[in-house]
Write an enzyme that holds these catalytic residues in place. Structure first.
Site, short mmCIF file in Angstrom:
data_model
loop_
_atom_site.label_atom_id
_atom_site.label_comp_id
_atom_site.label_asym_id
_atom_site.label_seq_id
_atom_site.Cartn_x
_atom_site.Cartn_y
_atom_site.Cartn_z
N HIS A 134 0.80 -1.23 0.00
CA HIS A 134 0.00 0.00 0.00
C HIS A 134 0.83 1.28 0.00
O HIS A 134 0.29 2.36 -0.23
CB HIS A 134 -0.93 0.01 1.22
CG HIS A 134 -1.87 -1.15 1.26
ND1 HIS A 134 -2.96 -1.25 0.43
CD2 HIS A 134 -1.87 -2.29 2.01
CE1 HIS A 134 -3.61 -2.38 0.68
NE2 HIS A 134 -2.97 -3.03 1.63
N CYS B 191 -3.94 1.19 13.84
CA CYS B 191 -5.38 1.35 13.61
C CYS B 191 -6.02 0.11 12.98
O CYS B 191 -7.17 -0.21 13.27
CB CYS B 191 -5.64 2.55 12.70
SG CYS B 191 -5.10 4.14 13.37
N CYS C 164 -6.96 8.40 15.90
CA CYS C 164 -7.13 9.86 15.98
C CYS C 164 -8.36 10.24 16.80
O CYS C 164 -8.38 11.27 17.48
CB CYS C 164 -7.26 10.46 14.59
SG CYS C 164 -5.83 10.21 13.51
N GLY D 269 2.23 24.01 23.75
CA GLY D 269 2.80 25.27 24.20
C GLY D 269 4.29 25.39 23.96
O GLY D 269 4.74 25.77 22.88
N ARG E 196 -4.00 28.22 35.20
CA ARG E 196 -5.02 27.36 34.60
C ARG E 196 -6.16 27.00 35.54
O ARG E 196 -7.33 27.09 35.17
CB ARG E 196 -4.35 26.08 34.09
CG ARG E 196 -3.44 26.30 32.89
CD ARG E 196 -2.64 25.06 32.59
NE ARG E 196 -1.86 25.20 31.36
CZ ARG E 196 -0.97 24.31 30.95
NH1 ARG E 196 -0.74 23.22 31.66
NH2 ARG E 196 -0.31 24.50 29.82
N GLU F 237 5.19 13.06 34.62
CA GLU F 237 3.91 13.36 35.27
C GLU F 237 3.52 12.38 36.37
O GLU F 237 2.62 12.67 37.15
CB GLU F 237 2.80 13.40 34.22
CG GLU F 237 2.80 14.64 33.35
CD GLU F 237 1.56 14.71 32.48
OE1 GLU F 237 0.75 15.62 32.67
OE2 GLU F 237 1.40 13.83 31.61
#
Length: 612
Positions: free
Chosen positions: A85, A117, A128, A209, A441, A574
């Site tokens: 493909h 996917c 997405c 950002g 925020r 995080e």
């Protein structure tokens, strides 16, 4: 996996029992018969493999599977997909040539595998649409399949099917994990980086950002004086003084070396002259190419691949291994196709990201946030917190959840705060400002929730666009921007009171001219918003990140309830609590990923050096 000849023999027997003559040739023909028998009829025929078989696009299983074993990354299948493909890059160009505005093959994620996917033997889906609401019909599946948090406690007594060895295991393939893997592998360590999602990049990919740095070359050239001490002071102001000052000092002191490290591998960042609400000087560094997350991952990924680190996707760590004395000795991994296996290592780094996409955990501390969308990547479930707790880690302040004020309504698309720091304002459905548009925020998000019908628009003009043109163009492409030539015309399109909105814009322009916001005390007034066209994005507050997590020292060692180091266990990014305080200073997370990821690599090197 069952060997081909066994499956083929079973299929031949089945054919014979149904009165169909079996193939006369050997194994390859038997394989062909088996494939057609299994995938041309019944439930399995509904998927991609069945389509290929029914339409004679492939003759047998080996057309996609070069061997009986299927790897967790499924890269061997991807190679065969692209052989027929075309590459992702080629498909993206083909989509654009066909006039498609949105191409799944040319997005901002680091997707370069068809199997992310497309499933040969399971439902396909559009990755997405974990964030977007694109119309992407999938012939052999659904437009979206949600990633749900898993109960890792079921693996408490699980037994691995094999054992491997490594010098350094990194759990999580986001910014912090990538930085750690690059440095450690470059310095000769046998590194394995495990990512449970089908792609690497984590929430870093979604960052729009920039990267906060104190004392950079860019700041000096622009004439701005900054220092780690000022950086710390500004961050404490945003975090309400609750930040871990030791971690924060480390971040500030090493932020410039982190930028230099990134630029040494071929990246380049410019200084954004906008100032985050209440802070002292401009220190956010950004890319003119668009979102910083995509750019940084795209820059770091080839370096990671060349470093020699063993990067494994679709590989979820479900248990931290430890000995009787409490020392961490490795991990138990659940591979998508290879099952449960153990990796023994003297050092394990947890870089698993936040728990922002674990609605059950978030709403436990904030019931009012239940059902709120999040801008975090779909795998942000807090796995590292659970894994750390199981070996005695101290977990702090899970109630600290950040509400991001700039999410495009109806999506999980995060609009960069740079559109506000560079001059944008927020208005409600009465056409009026209601708060300091450049406030931290959490303060701004709380104020948005109090507005009539919780309707808020981000307003900016061509003066702001000139500072972030690529980002603006991306938002236009995604269909979230409304534009007009005058305040009255924009108000009409948005359904706002025209006179009230026009007066708001006129009044704000006067504030900018006079250098004083008499309504809400906004200190940074870079644009009067009367240059060229006006633009509006319907925005809502969303869970943008979580600020609690594992307690660590400045060298990334995870601490137990008594404040003691858990030998062999590190954490960065995080998943670590305390360093952001009560609110995150936008741009600190990107810098912190590199700073603490690199420190973790140094600690892993020390551990290897101590090995007998």
């Amino acid at each position: 996996m069952t060997p081909k000849w066994t499956s083929a023999l079973a299929a031949v027997i089945a054919l014979a029992l149904n009165g169909i003559s079996p193939p006369s040739s050997a194994a390859e023909s038997m394989d062909t018969a088996a494939a057609h028998q299994v995938y041309s009829h019944g439930a399995k025929a509904d998927y991609l493999a069945g389509y290929h078989m029914q339409n004679k696009l492939t003759a047998n299983c080996s057309a996609c599977h070069p061997t009986d074993a299927v790897s967790d990354s499924q890269s061997e299948i991807d190679k065969n997909c692209t052989a027929c493909h075309g590459t992702y890059d080629a498909l993206g160009k083909k989509d654009h040539a066909a006039g498609k505005t949105i191409s799944v093959h040319a997005g901002h994620l680091s997707i370069d595998s068809c199997t992310t996917c497309h499933g040969g033997h399971e439902a396909s889906f559009s990755y997405c649409n974990n964030c977007h609401v694109f119309d992407m019909p999938m012939k052999f599946g659904r437009q979206k399949i949600a990633y749900e948090p898993q109960d890792l406690s079921i693996y408490k007594d699980a037994v691995p099917n094999r054992t491997e060895k490594a010098d350094f295991v990194i759990v999580g393939g986001g910014g912090a994990g990538m930085a750690a893997a690059i440095d450690a592998a470059r310095n000769g360590l046998n590194v394995v980086m495990l990512e449970k999602m089908p792609i690497i990049g984590g929430s870093s990919l979604l960052s729009t950002g920039g990267m906060n740095v104190a004392g950079s070359k860019q700041q000096k050239e622009a004439g701005f004086k900054d220092s780690p001490e000022i950086f710390v002071k500004d961050t404490l102001k945003v975090g309400k003084g609750t930040n871990d000052k030791v971690l924060l000092s480390t971040l500030a002191q090493q932020s410039n070396s982190a930028l230099e490290w990134f630029e040494a591998m071929g990246g380049h960042l410019d200084l954004d002259h906008g100032v985050y609400g209440g802070c002292t000087v401009p220190r956010m560094h950004y890319t003119k190419s668009g979102g910083i997350g995509r750019y940084m991952v795209a820059t770091m990924k080839p370096v990671l691949e060349k470093s020699g680190a063993d990067v494994r996707v679709n590989s979820q760590v479900v248990r931290i291994e430890h000995n009787a004395s409490g020392r961490v000795t490795g991990v138990l991994v659940k591979g998508k196709n290879t099952g449960l296996y153990r990796i023994e290592a003297p050092t394990v780094l947890l870089a698993t990201g936040s728990y922002a996409n674990n609605s059950q955990l978030v709403s436990k501390y904030h019931p009012e946030f239940f059902g709120m969308v999040t801008s975090a990547q779909p795998g942000s479930h807090g796995d590292g917190i659970y894994l750390g707790q199981e070996v005695g880690a101290n977990v702090t302040h899970l109630e600290r959840v950040q509400v991001h004020p700039n999410i495009a309504s109806g999506t999980s698309l995060m609009i960069t705060l740079a559109m506000r720091t560079n001059g944008g304002i927020l208005i409600n459905n009465q056409g009026k400002r209601f708060f300091n548009d450049n406030a931290p925020r959490n303060e701004l998000g709380a104020a948005m929730l109090k507005q009539p019908a919780q309707k808020v628009w981000l307003i900016y003009d061509d003066g702001v666009v000139a500072k972030r043109p690529k980002v603006h163009q991306g938002y236009v492409k995604l269909g979230v921007v409304v534009e007009a030539d005058t305040p009255e015309a924009l108000a009409q399109k948005l359904g706002l009171p025209e006179a009230a909105f026009a007066q708001t814009m006129k009044r704000y322009a006067e504030f900018v001219k006079n250098g004083k916001d008499e309504d809400f005390g906004r200190k940074e007034l870079p644009e009067p918003l009367n240059k060229g066209k006006l633009y509006a994005i319907d925005v809502v507050p969303a869970v943008g990140g979580t600020l609690g997590g594992l307690r660590t020292d400045a060298r990334t060692h995870v601490l137990n309830q008594r404040g003691e180091v858990i030998p062999g266990l590190l954490a960065a990014g995080e998943v670590v609590g305390e360093w952001h305080g009560d609110d995150r200073y936008g741009g600190n997370a990107v810098a912190g990923n590199i700073v603490f990821g690199r420190i973790a690599a140094q600690e892993a090197e020390k551990a290897v050096a101590k090995q007998p």
